[in-house]
Design a protein around this motif. Structure first.
Motif, mmCIF file in Angstrom:
data_model
loop_
_atom_site.group_PDB
_atom_site.id
_atom_site.type_symbol
_atom_site.label_atom_id
_atom_site.label_comp_id
_atom_site.label_asym_id
_atom_site.label_seq_id
_atom_site.Cartn_x
_atom_site.Cartn_y
_atom_site.Cartn_z
ATOM 1 N N THR A 201 0.587 -1.219 -0.092
ATOM 2 C CA THR A 201 0.072 -0.034 0.017
ATOM 3 C C THR A 201 0.956 1.199 0.034
ATOM 4 O O THR A 201 0.579 2.183 -0.811
ATOM 5 C CB THR A 201 -0.966 -0.039 1.141
ATOM 6 N N PHE A 202 1.863 1.150 0.857
ATOM 7 C CA PHE A 202 2.654 2.483 1.212
ATOM 8 C C PHE A 202 4.056 2.329 0.455
ATOM 9 O O PHE A 202 4.693 3.399 0.580
ATOM 10 C CB PHE A 202 2.705 2.894 2.650
ATOM 11 N N PHE A 203 4.450 1.093 -0.052
ATOM 12 C CA PHE A 203 5.767 1.097 -0.587
ATOM 13 C C PHE A 203 6.708 1.381 0.382
ATOM 14 O O PHE A 203 7.719 2.115 0.031
ATOM 15 C CB PHE A 203 5.904 2.202 -2.050
ATOM 16 N N LEU A 204 6.583 0.897 1.460
ATOM 17 C CA LEU A 204 7.616 0.917 2.792
ATOM 18 C C LEU A 204 8.332 -0.420 2.991
ATOM 19 O O LEU A 204 7.587 -1.360 2.689
ATOM 20 C CB LEU A 204 6.951 1.261 3.738
ATOM 21 N N ASP A 205 9.528 -0.309 3.354
ATOM 22 C CA ASP A 205 10.191 -1.589 3.690
ATOM 23 C C ASP A 205 9.793 -1.946 5.211
ATOM 24 O O ASP A 205 9.403 -1.136 5.766
ATOM 25 C CB ASP A 205 11.772 -1.425 3.621
ATOM 26 N N GLU A 206 10.126 -3.312 5.564
ATOM 27 C CA GLU A 206 9.636 -3.668 6.723
ATOM 28 C C GLU A 206 10.309 -2.894 8.034
ATOM 29 O O GLU A 206 9.568 -2.613 8.980
ATOM 30 C CB GLU A 206 10.422 -5.092 6.756
ATOM 31 N N ARG A 207 11.524 -2.432 7.948
ATOM 32 C CA ARG A 207 12.095 -1.471 9.016
ATOM 33 C C ARG A 207 11.451 -0.129 9.344
ATOM 34 O O ARG A 207 11.025 -0.158 10.376
ATOM 35 C CB ARG A 207 13.412 -1.151 8.638
ATOM 36 N N THR A 208 10.746 0.375 8.219
ATOM 37 C CA THR A 208 10.264 1.679 8.182
ATOM 38 C C THR A 208 8.917 1.307 8.726
ATOM 39 O O THR A 208 8.218 1.993 9.718
ATOM 40 C CB THR A 208 10.089 2.301 6.959
ATOM 41 N N ILE A 209 8.237 0.155 8.183
ATOM 42 C CA ILE A 209 6.806 -0.027 8.847
ATOM 43 C C ILE A 209 6.740 -0.229 10.543
ATOM 44 O O ILE A 209 5.981 -0.028 11.171
ATOM 45 C CB ILE A 209 6.353 -1.566 8.251
ATOM 46 N N GLU A 210 7.898 -0.952 10.786
ATOM 47 C CA GLU A 210 8.193 -1.339 12.105
ATOM 48 C C GLU A 210 8.290 0.013 12.949
ATOM 49 O O GLU A 210 7.515 0.090 14.043
ATOM 50 C CB GLU A 210 9.080 -2.109 12.609
ATOM 51 N N GLN A 211 8.887 0.823 12.352
ATOM 52 C CA GLN A 211 9.107 2.245 13.112
ATOM 53 C C GLN A 211 7.924 2.997 13.250
ATOM 54 O O GLN A 211 7.608 3.605 14.344
ATOM 55 C CB GLN A 211 10.148 3.061 12.161
ATOM 56 N N VAL A 212 7.231 2.973 12.148
ATOM 57 C CA VAL A 212 5.660 3.577 12.211
ATOM 58 C C VAL A 212 4.795 3.195 12.969
ATOM 59 O O VAL A 212 4.173 3.813 14.120
ATOM 60 C CB VAL A 212 5.148 3.775 10.901
ATOM 61 N N ARG A 213 4.608 1.665 13.271
ATOM 62 C CA ARG A 213 3.910 0.990 14.005
ATOM 63 C C ARG A 213 4.414 1.215 15.591
ATOM 64 O O ARG A 213 3.300 1.414 16.485
ATOM 65 C CB ARG A 213 4.085 -0.554 13.947
ATOM 66 N N SER A 214 5.656 1.498 15.764
ATOM 67 C CA SER A 214 5.908 1.790 17.227
ATOM 68 C C SER A 214 5.543 2.945 17.760
ATOM 69 O O SER A 214 5.363 3.248 18.957
ATOM 70 C CB SER A 214 7.369 1.608 17.324
ATOM 71 N N LYS A 215 4.959 4.096 16.909
ATOM 72 C CA LYS A 215 4.442 5.121 17.385
ATOM 73 C C LYS A 215 2.935 4.969 17.749
ATOM 74 O O LYS A 215 2.457 5.873 18.317
ATOM 75 C CB LYS A 215 4.304 6.240 16.040
ATOM 76 N N PHE A 216 2.536 3.870 17.561
ATOM 77 C CA PHE A 216 0.963 3.694 17.833
ATOM 78 C C PHE A 216 0.743 2.477 18.739
ATOM 79 O O PHE A 216 -0.613 1.994 18.869
ATOM 80 C CB PHE A 216 0.064 3.424 16.307
ATOM 81 N N VAL A 217 1.695 2.125 19.352
ATOM 82 C CA VAL A 217 1.595 1.095 20.601
ATOM 83 C C VAL A 217 0.806 1.771 21.664
ATOM 84 O O VAL A 217 0.758 3.000 22.124
ATOM 85 C CB VAL A 217 2.780 0.503 21.117
#
Ligand code: NAG
Ligand code: NAG
Ligand code: NAG
Ligand code: NAG
Length: 217
Positions: A201-217
């Motif tokens: 969907t966002f053309f992001l790599d795994e690491r970036t996805i984890e970084q963004v996810r960590s903002k929403f815990v």
């Protein structure tokens, strides 16, 4: 060309259908219906409290007299006067919110699936934006005393671009309009949206996805 009877009936049904799709909450069948929050809501709201127990206070909402809490990552806060906080709104197709912003404060992109919204800037200046279904951005700074209307369901956001705090009063044409933050829905849902979907969907790599996810815990 005159319409046949069948065409006229069909046209009337279509008009009714279009009306019921574009209108907001259903019309009430009584003067008021102060919601009984102790009962599980039915298909379209809460049952009415016994009207002989209703007082003037059921028509008054005081939770927005004080600022909301802006000590958070967004530097903004909101108090939502939906039917759940203000049961006098039950069946009336209305709700409100108070939004407070520190300088730089931000209410991230979100939608209200069940209501159009009017935002009135009571203090300060905010950069306010709407994105339509055909991806047009409508945005500018709105100042004290101005009002912006946000059509139902469209993505929108506001950011305080002034040097002082900003305050907005919002009125929505649903007693429970809902709020869905785009980023939180995609990166903070439980269970998680699969990484594969976020990559595509966002053309992001795994690491970036984890970084963004960590903002929403
Ligand atoms: C509503 O309240 C009044 C006064 O307490 C009572 O007389 C009446 O029976 C109640 N009605 C219902 C439907 O509970
Ligand atoms: C608003 O703040 C004042 C002072 O802190 C407090 O006494 C009052 O209860 C607050 N009102 C509401 C509705 O929270
Ligand atoms: C505002 O929220 C912050 C972060 O959750 C909290 O530490 C603080 O006590 C809150 N302030 C008030 C006045 O409730
Ligand atoms: C900040 O914004 C995010 C949306 O990106 C939202 O999920 C979160 O609830 C907001 N936090 C506060 C404390 O308002």
């Amino acid at each position: 060309m005159a319409l046949s009877k069948a065409q006229a009936v069909l046209a009337a049904f279509l008009a009714l259908f279009v009306f019921s799709v574009v209108s907001s909450d259903p019309d009430p069948l009584q003067d008021f219906c102060i919601g009984d929050l102790n009962v599980v809501p039915g298909i379209n709201g809460f049952p009415c409290r016994n009207s002989s127990t209703v007082t003037v206070d059921d028509f008054i909402y005081s939770e927005i007299v004080n600022s909301s809490n802006t000590t958070n990552i967004n530097r903004s806060g909101a108090i939502f006067g939906t039917v759940r906080r203000f049961p006098g709104l039950n069946t009336l197709g209305l709700s409100l919110a108070r939004l407070d912003f520190l300088p730089g404060g931000f209410i991230p992109p979100h939608t209200h699936p069940r209501g159009s919204e009017m935002v009135y800037v009571e203090e300060g200046s905010v950069y306010a934006a709407i994105v339509t279904t055909d991806n047009r951005l409508f945005a500018r700074v709105i100042n004290r005393g101005e009002v912006m209307v946000i059509p139902r369901g469209l993505i929108h956001w506001q950011m305080n671009v002034g040097r002082t705090n900003a305050k907005i009063i919002a009125i929505l044409n649903s007693q429970f309009p809902g709020i869905q933050f785009i980023a939180a829905s995609m990166f903070g849902s439980r269970p998680e949206v699969p990484s594969e979907v976020l990559k595509k969907t966002f053309f992001l790599d795994e690491r970036t996805i984890e970084q963004v996810r960590s903002k929403f815990v």
